[in-house]
Design a protein around this motif. Structure first.
Motif, PDB file in Angstrom:
ATOM      1  N   TRP A 207      11.338  42.497  77.676  1.00  0.00           N
ATOM      2  CA  TRP A 207      12.216  41.872  77.261  1.00  0.00           C
ATOM      3  C   TRP A 207      11.994  40.864  76.106  1.00  0.00           C
ATOM      4  CZ3 TRP A 207      14.634  37.022  77.071  1.00  0.00           C
ATOM      5  CH2 TRP A 207      15.821  36.907  76.716  1.00  0.00           C
ATOM      6  N   TYR A 208      10.969  40.205  76.108  1.00  0.00           N
ATOM      7  CA  TYR A 208      10.476  39.073  75.175  1.00  0.00           C
ATOM      8  C   TYR A 208      10.217  39.976  73.861  1.00  0.00           C
ATOM      9  CZ  TYR A 208       9.564  35.277  78.595  1.00  0.00           C
ATOM     10  OH  TYR A 208       9.798  34.651  79.394  1.00  0.00           O
ATOM     11  N   SER A 209       9.703  41.156  74.122  1.00  0.00           N
ATOM     12  CA  SER A 209       9.487  41.972  72.728  1.00  0.00           C
ATOM     13  C   SER A 209      10.502  42.469  72.086  1.00  0.00           C
ATOM     14  CB  SER A 209       8.600  43.218  73.269  1.00  0.00           C
ATOM     15  OG  SER A 209       7.594  42.868  74.105  1.00  0.00           O
ATOM     16  N   HIS A 210      11.548  42.726  72.996  1.00  0.00           N
ATOM     17  CA  HIS A 210      12.884  43.349  72.444  1.00  0.00           C
ATOM     18  C   HIS A 210      13.269  42.219  71.679  1.00  0.00           C
ATOM     19  CE1 HIS A 210      16.093  46.216  72.430  1.00  0.00           C
ATOM     20  NE2 HIS A 210      16.849  45.153  72.903  1.00  0.00           N
ATOM     21  N   GLY A 211      13.151  41.022  71.991  1.00  0.00           N
ATOM     22  CA  GLY A 211      13.708  39.845  71.482  1.00  0.00           C
ATOM     23  C   GLY A 211      13.689  39.871  69.930  1.00  0.00           C
ATOM     24  N   VAL A 212      12.693  40.488  69.287  1.00  0.00           N
ATOM     25  CA  VAL A 212      12.461  40.572  67.854  1.00  0.00           C
ATOM     26  C   VAL A 212      13.419  41.161  67.413  1.00  0.00           C
ATOM     27  CG1 VAL A 212       9.835  40.031  67.886  1.00  0.00           C
ATOM     28  CG2 VAL A 212      10.725  42.262  67.945  1.00  0.00           C
ATOM     29  N   ASN A 213      14.094  42.034  67.918  1.00  0.00           N
ATOM     30  CA  ASN A 213      15.479  42.700  67.321  1.00  0.00           C
ATOM     31  C   ASN A 213      16.471  42.048  67.480  1.00  0.00           C
ATOM     32  OD1 ASN A 213      13.566  44.971  66.894  1.00  0.00           O
ATOM     33  ND2 ASN A 213      14.009  45.559  69.216  1.00  0.00           N
ATOM     34  N   GLY A 214      16.587  40.792  68.089  1.00  0.00           N
ATOM     35  CA  GLY A 214      17.915  40.045  68.187  1.00  0.00           C
ATOM     36  C   GLY A 214      18.168  39.340  67.065  1.00  0.00           C
ATOM     37  N   GLN A 215      18.918  38.276  67.302  1.00  0.00           N
ATOM     38  CA  GLN A 215      19.273  37.192  66.188  1.00  0.00           C
ATOM     39  C   GLN A 215      18.928  35.893  66.498  1.00  0.00           C
ATOM     40  OE1 GLN A 215      23.364  37.777  66.282  1.00  0.00           O
ATOM     41  NE2 GLN A 215      23.546  39.689  64.760  1.00  0.00           N
ATOM     42  N   GLY A 216      18.798  35.204  65.101  1.00  0.00           N
ATOM     43  CA  GLY A 216      18.685  33.978  65.206  1.00  0.00           C
ATOM     44  C   GLY A 216      17.516  33.308  66.155  1.00  0.00           C
ATOM     45  N   GLN A 217      18.035  32.137  67.111  1.00  0.00           N
ATOM     46  CA  GLN A 217      16.863  31.617  67.991  1.00  0.00           C
ATOM     47  C   GLN A 217      16.137  32.635  68.574  1.00  0.00           C
ATOM     48  OE1 GLN A 217      16.778  29.031  71.289  1.00  0.00           O
ATOM     49  NE2 GLN A 217      17.698  27.593  70.013  1.00  0.00           N
ATOM     50  N   MET A 218      16.785  33.709  69.037  1.00  0.00           N
ATOM     51  CA  MET A 218      15.948  34.690  69.744  1.00  0.00           C
ATOM     52  C   MET A 218      14.821  35.328  69.497  1.00  0.00           C
ATOM     53  SD  MET A 218      16.176  35.627  73.033  1.00  0.00           S
ATOM     54  CE  MET A 218      14.520  36.711  73.451  1.00  0.00           C
ATOM     55  N   VAL A 219      15.033  35.532  67.975  1.00  0.00           N
ATOM     56  CA  VAL A 219      13.842  36.242  67.282  1.00  0.00           C
ATOM     57  C   VAL A 219      12.927  35.227  66.977  1.00  0.00           C
ATOM     58  CG1 VAL A 219      13.268  37.192  65.090  1.00  0.00           C
ATOM     59  CG2 VAL A 219      15.524  37.514  65.772  1.00  0.00           C
ATOM     60  N   ARG A 220      13.193  33.810  66.823  1.00  0.00           N
ATOM     61  CA  ARG A 220      12.119  32.900  66.562  1.00  0.00           C
ATOM     62  C   ARG A 220      11.233  32.686  67.935  1.00  0.00           C
ATOM     63  NH1 ARG A 220      16.362  30.995  63.720  1.00  0.00           N
ATOM     64  NH2 ARG A 220      17.084  29.171  65.305  1.00  0.00           N
ATOM     65  N   SER A 221      12.249  32.596  69.126  1.00  0.00           N
ATOM     66  CA  SER A 221      11.533  32.510  70.451  1.00  0.00           C
ATOM     67  C   SER A 221      10.482  33.727  70.441  1.00  0.00           C
ATOM     68  CB  SER A 221      12.684  32.348  71.409  1.00  0.00           C
ATOM     69  OG  SER A 221      13.564  31.263  71.177  1.00  0.00           O
ATOM     70  N   ALA A 222      11.085  34.760  70.350  1.00  0.00           N
ATOM     71  CA  ALA A 222      10.054  36.103  70.553  1.00  0.00           C
ATOM     72  C   ALA A 222       8.866  35.989  69.875  1.00  0.00           C
ATOM     73  CB  ALA A 222      11.160  37.319  70.448  1.00  0.00           C
TER      74      ALA A 222
ATOM     75  N   ARG B 158      31.745  30.581  58.878  1.00  0.00           N
ATOM     76  CA  ARG B 158      31.119  30.826  57.618  1.00  0.00           C
ATOM     77  C   ARG B 158      30.101  30.023  57.366  1.00  0.00           C
ATOM     78  NH1 ARG B 158      32.492  29.630  52.228  1.00  0.00           N
ATOM     79  NH2 ARG B 158      34.164  28.644  52.981  1.00  0.00           N
ATOM     80  N   ILE B 159      30.275  28.784  57.840  1.00  0.00           N
ATOM     81  CA  ILE B 159      29.199  27.639  57.372  1.00  0.00           C
ATOM     82  C   ILE B 159      28.251  27.703  58.443  1.00  0.00           C
ATOM     83  CG2 ILE B 159      29.213  25.081  57.661  1.00  0.00           C
ATOM     84  CD1 ILE B 159      31.966  24.915  57.161  1.00  0.00           C
ATOM     85  N   GLU B 160      28.450  28.307  59.595  1.00  0.00           N
ATOM     86  CA  GLU B 160      27.213  28.465  60.484  1.00  0.00           C
ATOM     87  C   GLU B 160      26.053  29.500  59.998  1.00  0.00           C
ATOM     88  OE1 GLU B 160      29.809  27.048  64.453  1.00  0.00           O
ATOM     89  OE2 GLU B 160      29.449  28.981  64.192  1.00  0.00           O
ATOM     90  N   THR B 161      26.675  30.559  59.408  1.00  0.00           N
ATOM     91  CA  THR B 161      25.836  31.755  59.125  1.00  0.00           C
ATOM     92  C   THR B 161      25.261  31.095  57.910  1.00  0.00           C
ATOM     93  OG1 THR B 161      27.741  33.068  59.596  1.00  0.00           O
ATOM     94  CG2 THR B 161      26.139  33.975  58.410  1.00  0.00           C
ATOM     95  N   HIS B 162      25.844  30.411  56.924  1.00  0.00           N
ATOM     96  CA  HIS B 162      25.317  30.035  55.745  1.00  0.00           C
ATOM     97  C   HIS B 162      24.159  29.122  55.794  1.00  0.00           C
ATOM     98  CE1 HIS B 162      24.731  29.862  51.450  1.00  0.00           C
ATOM     99  NE2 HIS B 162      25.042  28.781  51.356  1.00  0.00           N
ATOM    100  N   TYR B 163      24.448  28.008  56.828  1.00  0.00           N
ATOM    101  CA  TYR B 163      23.293  26.798  56.990  1.00  0.00           C
ATOM    102  C   TYR B 163      22.713  27.173  58.545  1.00  0.00           C
ATOM    103  CZ  TYR B 163      25.550  24.835  53.099  1.00  0.00           C
ATOM    104  OH  TYR B 163      26.109  24.631  51.580  1.00  0.00           O
ATOM    105  N   LYS B 164      22.653  28.191  59.108  1.00  0.00           N
ATOM    106  CA  LYS B 164      22.166  28.363  60.229  1.00  0.00           C
ATOM    107  C   LYS B 164      22.445  27.329  61.291  1.00  0.00           C
ATOM    108  CE  LYS B 164      18.291  31.250  58.800  1.00  0.00           C
ATOM    109  NZ  LYS B 164      18.631  31.435  57.222  1.00  0.00           N
ATOM    110  N   LEU B 165      23.514  26.911  61.398  1.00  0.00           N
ATOM    111  CA  LEU B 165      24.230  25.965  62.416  1.00  0.00           C
ATOM    112  C   LEU B 165      24.416  26.756  63.689  1.00  0.00           C
ATOM    113  CD1 LEU B 165      25.099  24.143  59.982  1.00  0.00           C
ATOM    114  CD2 LEU B 165      27.079  23.412  61.570  1.00  0.00           C
ATOM    115  N   PRO B 166      24.314  26.173  64.854  1.00  0.00           N
ATOM    116  CA  PRO B 166      24.391  26.767  66.000  1.00  0.00           C
ATOM    117  C   PRO B 166      25.905  27.248  66.237  1.00  0.00           C
ATOM    118  CG  PRO B 166      23.671  24.528  66.467  1.00  0.00           C
ATOM    119  CD  PRO B 166      23.945  24.518  65.161  1.00  0.00           C
ATOM    120  N   ASP B 167      26.153  28.369  67.128  1.00  0.00           N
ATOM    121  CA  ASP B 167      27.578  28.911  67.243  1.00  0.00           C
ATOM    122  C   ASP B 167      28.446  27.744  67.988  1.00  0.00           C
ATOM    123  OD1 ASP B 167      29.743  30.286  67.978  1.00  0.00           O
ATOM    124  OD2 ASP B 167      28.659  31.781  68.987  1.00  0.00           O
ATOM    125  N   HIS B 168      29.506  27.381  67.094  1.00  0.00           N
ATOM    126  CA  HIS B 168      30.465  26.422  67.806  1.00  0.00           C
ATOM    127  C   HIS B 168      31.031  26.638  69.144  1.00  0.00           C
ATOM    128  CE1 HIS B 168      33.174  29.228  65.588  1.00  0.00           C
ATOM    129  NE2 HIS B 168      34.121  28.692  66.307  1.00  0.00           N
TER     130      HIS B 168
END
Ligand code: SF4
Ligand code: SF4
Lengths: 289, 184
Positions: A207-222, B158-168
């Motif tokens: 599941w951790y490995s699968h995280g690299v296909n995720g988004q945002g913080q999940m990718v960085r964590s993975a 839109r701002i969140e995507t641009h500045y990588k802010l957490p999801d409101h």
């Protein structure tokens, strides 16, 4: 902030080890009642129960080291209505009571086999409940995708099962080694328990490995988790060594105390590494904004 | 009676002087290393540029800090301000882990955590929050969040995507951000 949160690592791993061992001991009493009926075998269980109690108590106390103001620890239950950490504090307070009663019953009232078995069963259930409450503490943090998932619960249960079943299987194998008597097989249920623990842990790693296909913080964590050398030890010391222990005990059914201690330490350290990854996967991203 | 107070950050005027951050620090006499308001920097290379978001606690509708705190230190006032009863804090840092905006700050010397209370005492005396008052470029505004949102309805997603802010949607923060580069 310390990215590994070591007091929490040792608190969770030690308490999960204790709970897993109670579950595995209950399984052993169920499939091989001889462990309840034969004096020398039962004596092993009695001392094991004391060791498990000690591990649970030490683990619980270590959680206090996580607090910036440990003297205010009593206030940690004020948020019972909304905070899973408060509920965890209460759950582990109660669990320590249950484990104490369990150890006392196993140690003192050994003539009443039915009582020992039923108290063990109740302690196992209480332990699983406490572990799930622990997992909720992290699940409650909706802003961290690596924690806010049922994989957190799976991770904690996998650790308990792997450590507990390895411990009790090795205990049986060491006993048989020392008796020099014709050896019985290590109960299949114990070895299955080890493999189940390995399998669940493998699921967590996948599941951790699968995280690299995720988004945002999940990718960085993975990436942080997969890129860490600790992952190598989790795989070698936990998954591979765990599988080897189950296979070896299936064929051999006895092991020296030294051999058992080394294997136990390898698997325990792998569980510690796994838990360090669990915390650092999120905490190394701080500040998240 | 205001239902919910909140901040407005007009990124267009912010040049990153950090006066707000320092004014907050001196007003609240926070210890070394503890900043309740911080100015985040963003750099872009297409075209070359910088942008700043000054942020403290957003006094969220669904405060994650309040949910996880085991010592029940946080409460939401009738005007929406999320305040902390500092004496009750045991320094478990759960609120820091849970807050999407890194608003609470831990002081290892005291062993406790603290955060912006929107200058509640000043508000009660009819004054403005110190950060708002101090900003030389008028970037920070403060008031009834419904009014602020009416005045400028920037799309937070839109701002969140641009500045990588957490999801409101996690905590529903009470903040309006006017992004750098937006036309009046
Ligand atoms: S910004 Fe963070 S600290 Fe402030 S109310 Fe929201 S969750 Fe709590
Ligand atoms: S650090 Fe203090 S304020 Fe934050 S969750 Fe823990 S007890 Fe509550």
């Amino acid at each position: 902030m310390s990215e590994y949160e070591l007091p929490l690592v040792f608190f969770t791993v030690l308490c999960q080890w204790a709970v897993g061992s109670i579950i595995a001991m209950t399984a052993l009493m169920t499939v091989q009642p001889i462990w309840l009926n034969e004096e020398t075998r039962f004596n092993r269980l009695r001392y094991m129960a004391l060791a498990i109690l000690a591990i649970n108590i030490v683990g619980s106390f270590l959680s206090l080291l996580h607090l910036g103001s440990p003297l205010g620890a009593y206030r940690a239950i004020l948020g019972l209505g909304h905070s899973w950490l408060s509920r965890e504090v209460v759950a582990f307070f109660l669990l320590n009571g249950v484990v104490f009663i369990w150890a006392a019953v196993v140690f003192r009232f050994n003539r009443n086999r039915a009582l020992v078995k039923s108290v063990s069963f109740v302690a196992s259930l209480a332990g699983i409940a406490a572990i799930l409450v622990s997992a909720q503490v992290y699940y409650q943090m909706a802003s961290h995708p690596m924690w806010h998932t049922l994989i957190t619960h799976l991770n904690f249960i996998a650790t308990a099962i792997l450590l507990g079943f390895v411990t009790i299987s090795l205990m049986v194998a060491v006993y048989q080694y020392r008796q020099h008597a014709p050896q019985g097989k290590i109960p299949g249920l114990l070895l299955t328990g080890i493999l189940l623990g390995v399998l669940l842990m493998f699921w967590v790693v996948l599941w951790y490995s699968h995280g690299v296909n995720g988004q945002g913080q999940m990718v960085r964590s993975a990436i942080a988790v997969l890129g860490s050398g600790l992952m190598g030890w989790l795989i070698f010391g936990g998954l591979i060594t765990g599988t080897c222990v189950a296979t070896y005990l299936y064929k051999q059914s006895s092991i020296s105390m030294v051999g058992a201690t080394v294997l136990m330490l390898v698997i325990l350290s792998a569980a510690v590494c796994g838990r360090m990854l669990f915390y650092s996967g999120v905490m190394s991203q701080s500040p998240w904004f | 009676m205001v239902r919910q107070y909140g901040f407005l950050v007009d990124m267009r005027g912010c040049y990153g002087c950090k006066t707000c951050s320092m004014a907050c620090k001196s007003e609240n006499a926070t210890p070394t290393g503890v900043l309740w308001r911080r100015v985040r920097e963003f750099t872009f290379d297409d075209p070359n540029g910088m942008a700043f978001i000054s942020m403290s606690c957003n006094h969220c509708d669904d405060p994650q800090c309040m949910k996880v705190c085991p010592a029940d230190t946080y409460s939401k006032r009738p005007d929406g301000i999320v305040v902390q009863d500092h004496d009750k804090c045991i320094g478990c840092r759960m609120c820091i882990m849970a807050c999407p905006y890194n608003a609470p700050v831990f002081d290892p010397v005291e062993g406790k955590t603290s955060k912006c209370n929107l200058c509640a005492e000043r508000l009660d005396e009819g004054l403005k929050p110190r950060c708002v008052e101090s900003c030389p470029a008028g970037v920070l505004q403060f008031g009834d969040i419904d009014e602020l949102r009416k005045r400028y309805s920037a799309d937070l997603s839109r701002i969140e995507t641009h500045y990588k802010l957490p999801d409101h949607n996690i905590s529903h923060p009470n903040i309006v951000i006017i992004p750098a580069g937006d036309k009046e």
